[in-house]
Design an enzyme around this catalytic site. Structure first.
Site: not given
Lengths: 212, 167
Positions: A137, A160, A168-169, A195
């Site tokens: 952040y 978002n 944003c994850h 991912e």
């Protein structure tokens, strides 16, 4: 009192099935300001909405109701909204490929009109974080020009309008904690799993949102 | 998320909700008014015209009446265009019979083909009344007439049909 004639007029009134399509002629006449479609995904049912500029909204439908999402788009973008699944073919295909592990970045153009100011800068910086990488952040606050505004950056990410596609994850706490996620932390965990992020679930282990 | 408000005066629902709520009734009204063959074109023209005007709409309190007003205008346009190409009387219902698949098809087409031969105002009033269940207040607002005139149009239409109609 209803006569036999009136009764027959009602009974024999024309039926109509199926109805002609309106969305494509509307798009051809450049009157379709917002086209939307829904789709099933490993993260539950999604709503996608696009403008002629690009993808403007992706919503988790079990988190926000469809009516609420559409009402909001009507007041913020335009009330000229129609269900037009074909207009969403491209983002739907990219999302399918992403969830199947066959795509690492999204190519659909985006419409940022549902964001503004600092939040937009945070989200546009977030859009540049590649598949498999993460940031904090604090880093995102710095990227947006206010290094000490971590909390504000967190709020921006929480608002978002295009999650998954604007990743944003991929933003985590400096200490290594997952942080928050609008739509539920389990979704963030699953997306990071897709991912291959550190020891989290791999795509093949998906079974919707049942895991805690 | 933050974003500007497009319309401040009237809160317009997403256009799709109108289409979902009234699409079928509008189409049935158009089939009754112009016949099955031309109804699809009129239907698309109705919704495109409505979509064009939608963001500037001043009053969203009765969207059903509004959309039927637009459809009614399309019917009038259609009849005018039709008159210009001077279609010979009697050939119109031909193709309509083959598309109807439900059991009482012939009677359906016969009765409603006869409705389409009524004067335009009577036909529209009748279609609104018996196809989409409109009250006289709604018929008058869609057609821009008084409620009395709406009632008279329906009454005259029934009278004319009754002289010929034996089920």
């Amino acid at each position: 009192m209803m006569t036999e004639l009136e009764h027959d007029l009602r009974r024999l009134a024309p039926v109509s099935d199926p109805l002609p399509d309106v969305s494509e002629p509307a798009a051809a006449a450049q009157l379709l300001d917002v086209a939307y479609a829904t789709l099933d995904s490993p993260l539950g049912r999604l709503l996608l909405a696009t403008t002629p500029t690009g993808l403007a909204r992706l919503a988790y439908l079990d988190y926000e109701g469809e009516d609420a999402v559409l009402e909001h788009l009507a007041t913020t973008l335009s009330p000229r909204i129609l269900a037009a699944p074909r207009r969403l073919d491209e983002p739907r295909r990219e999302l399918d490929e992403y969830f199947a592990g066959a795509r690492r970045s999204f190519e659909v153009p985006l419409d940022w009109r549902l964001t503004r100011g600092f939040a937009r800068r945070v989200l546009q910086a977030t859009a540049k974080i590649p598949f498999g990488a993460t940031a904090t952040y604090k880093q995102m606050a710095a990227e947006a020009g206010s290094p000490r505004a971590s909390r504000a950056a967190g709020n921006a990410l929480g608002s978002n309008p295009i999650p998954i596609v604007v990743p944003c994850h991929r933003i985590l706490h400096s200490g290594g904690g997952l942080g928050g996620y609008t739509g539920g932390i389990e979704r963030k965990r699953l997306l990071l799993g897709v991912e291959g992020y550190g020891g989290l679930k791999r795509p093949e282990a998906y079974s919707g949102l049942k895991q805690p | 998320m933050a974003a500007r408000n497009v319309s401040s005066a009237v809160r317009l629902p997403p256009f799709q909700t109108l289409l979902d709520a009234h699409g079928r009734d509008v189409h049935r009204f158009l089939v009754a008014s112009v016949g099955r063959i031309d109804a699809d074109d009129c239907y698309q023209e109705t919704w495109i015209a409505a979509l064009r005007a939608y963001p500037k709409l001043k009053d969203a309190s009765n969207l059903r009446s509004w959309i039927f007003t637009v459809a009614h205008r399309k019917v009038i346009d259609h009849i005018r265009a039709r008159r210009r190409v001077a279609v010979p009387v009697g050939v119109v219902p031909e193709a309509a019979t083959e598309t109807a698949t439900e059991a009482p098809a012939t009677t359906d087409e016969e009765l409603w083909a006869r409705v389409r031969e009524l004067p335009a105002k009577q036909r529209t009033a009748l279609a609104l009344r018996y196809v989409v269940d409109a009250g006289y207040d709604e018929i008058s607002s869609v057609m821009g007439t008084s409620e009395d005139a709406a009632r008279r149009n329906v009454h005259e239409a029934l009278k004319r049909l009754r002289t010929e109609y034996q089920p």
